[in-house]
Design a protein around this motif. Structure first.
Motif, PDB file in Angstrom:
ATOM      1  N   ALA A  14       0.661  -1.278   0.301  1.00  0.00           N
ATOM      2  CA  ALA A  14       0.205  -0.042   0.006  1.00  0.00           C
ATOM      3  C   ALA A  14       0.552   1.336  -0.028  1.00  0.00           C
ATOM      4  O   ALA A  14       1.891   1.380   0.711  1.00  0.00           O
ATOM      5  N   GLY A  15       0.743   2.714  -0.706  1.00  0.00           N
ATOM      6  CA  GLY A  15       1.135   3.088  -0.461  1.00  0.00           C
ATOM      7  C   GLY A  15       2.569   3.573  -2.383  1.00  0.00           C
ATOM      8  O   GLY A  15       2.809   4.680  -2.444  1.00  0.00           O
ATOM      9  N   SER A  17       3.733   2.148  -6.351  1.00  0.00           N
ATOM     10  CA  SER A  17       3.193   2.175  -7.329  1.00  0.00           C
ATOM     11  C   SER A  17       3.497   1.015  -8.509  1.00  0.00           C
ATOM     12  O   SER A  17       4.338   0.313  -8.598  1.00  0.00           O
ATOM     13  N   ARG A  67      -4.737   9.600  -8.354  1.00  0.00           N
ATOM     14  CA  ARG A  67      -4.173   8.754  -8.339  1.00  0.00           C
ATOM     15  C   ARG A  67      -3.401   7.943  -9.457  1.00  0.00           C
ATOM     16  O   ARG A  67      -2.437   7.528  -9.067  1.00  0.00           O
ATOM     17  N   ASN A  84      -0.791   5.560  -8.772  1.00  0.00           N
ATOM     18  CA  ASN A  84       0.326   5.506  -7.936  1.00  0.00           C
ATOM     19  C   ASN A  84      -0.871   5.293  -6.284  1.00  0.00           C
ATOM     20  O   ASN A  84      -1.730   5.768  -6.378  1.00  0.00           O
ATOM     21  N   THR A  85       0.058   5.848  -5.718  1.00  0.00           N
ATOM     22  CA  THR A  85      -0.776   5.496  -3.613  1.00  0.00           C
ATOM     23  C   THR A  85      -1.615   4.647  -4.141  1.00  0.00           C
ATOM     24  O   THR A  85      -2.414   4.545  -3.443  1.00  0.00           O
ATOM     25  N   LYS A  87      -3.923   1.238  -2.965  1.00  0.00           N
ATOM     26  CA  LYS A  87      -4.456   0.710  -1.820  1.00  0.00           C
ATOM     27  C   LYS A  87      -5.192  -0.767  -2.253  1.00  0.00           C
ATOM     28  O   LYS A  87      -5.297  -1.102  -3.132  1.00  0.00           O
ATOM     29  N   ASP A  90      -7.423  -1.475  -4.764  1.00  0.00           N
ATOM     30  CA  ASP A  90      -7.007  -1.684  -6.274  1.00  0.00           C
ATOM     31  C   ASP A  90      -6.837  -2.885  -6.250  1.00  0.00           C
ATOM     32  O   ASP A  90      -6.415  -2.770  -7.793  1.00  0.00           O
ATOM     33  N   SER A 124      -1.661  -4.199   2.458  1.00  0.00           N
ATOM     34  CA  SER A 124      -1.656  -3.299   3.604  1.00  0.00           C
ATOM     35  C   SER A 124      -0.830  -3.844   4.635  1.00  0.00           C
ATOM     36  O   SER A 124       0.157  -4.611   4.690  1.00  0.00           O
TER      37      SER A 124
END
Length: 124
Positions: A14-15, A17, A67, A84-85, A87, A90, A124
């Protein structure tokens, strides 16, 4: 016809790319808008983003606005999705498609040609 092959999926925290690529072949790429869809386990396939042919107008689902960035290179017959970013929500199989855009707000598209999909998993 259009043949589409996606690549670039994988596992990311998570976070992080990822950049998805879609290689197209066939002459119809030069007349189609292109889109990225995704399908999470147990859910319907939904549109994520789309880009028109020559004026490169882009559209995004609300869930990815700010994002994700879609782009295309018509000379190389390539479509990209910079994510990007990321989660955990996604996480899905992402599909490239040649599409017809039917509405802007909300974004509505019809996919005419599809790739085989690439898995994106966000931990996560």
């Amino acid at each position: 016809q259009v043949q589409l092959v996606e690549s670039g999926g994988g596992l990311v925290q998570a976070g992080g790319s990822l950049r998805l690529s879609c290689a197209a072949s066939g002459h119809l790429f030069s007349i189609y808008s292109m889109g990225w869809f995704r399908q999470a386990p147990g859910k319907e396939r939904v549109i994520v983003s789309a880009i028109t042919l020559s004026d490169m107008i882009t559209y995004y689902a609300d869930s990815v606005k700010g994002r994700f960035i879609i782009s295309r290179d018509n000379t190389k017959k390539m479509v990209y999705l910079q994510m990007n970013t990321l989660k955990p929500e996604d996480t899905a199989v992402y599909y490239c498609a040649a599409v017809r855009i039917t509405s802007n707000h909300p974004l509505g598209v019809i996919g005419d040609y599809w790739g085989q999909g690439t898995q994106v998993t966000v931990s996560s």
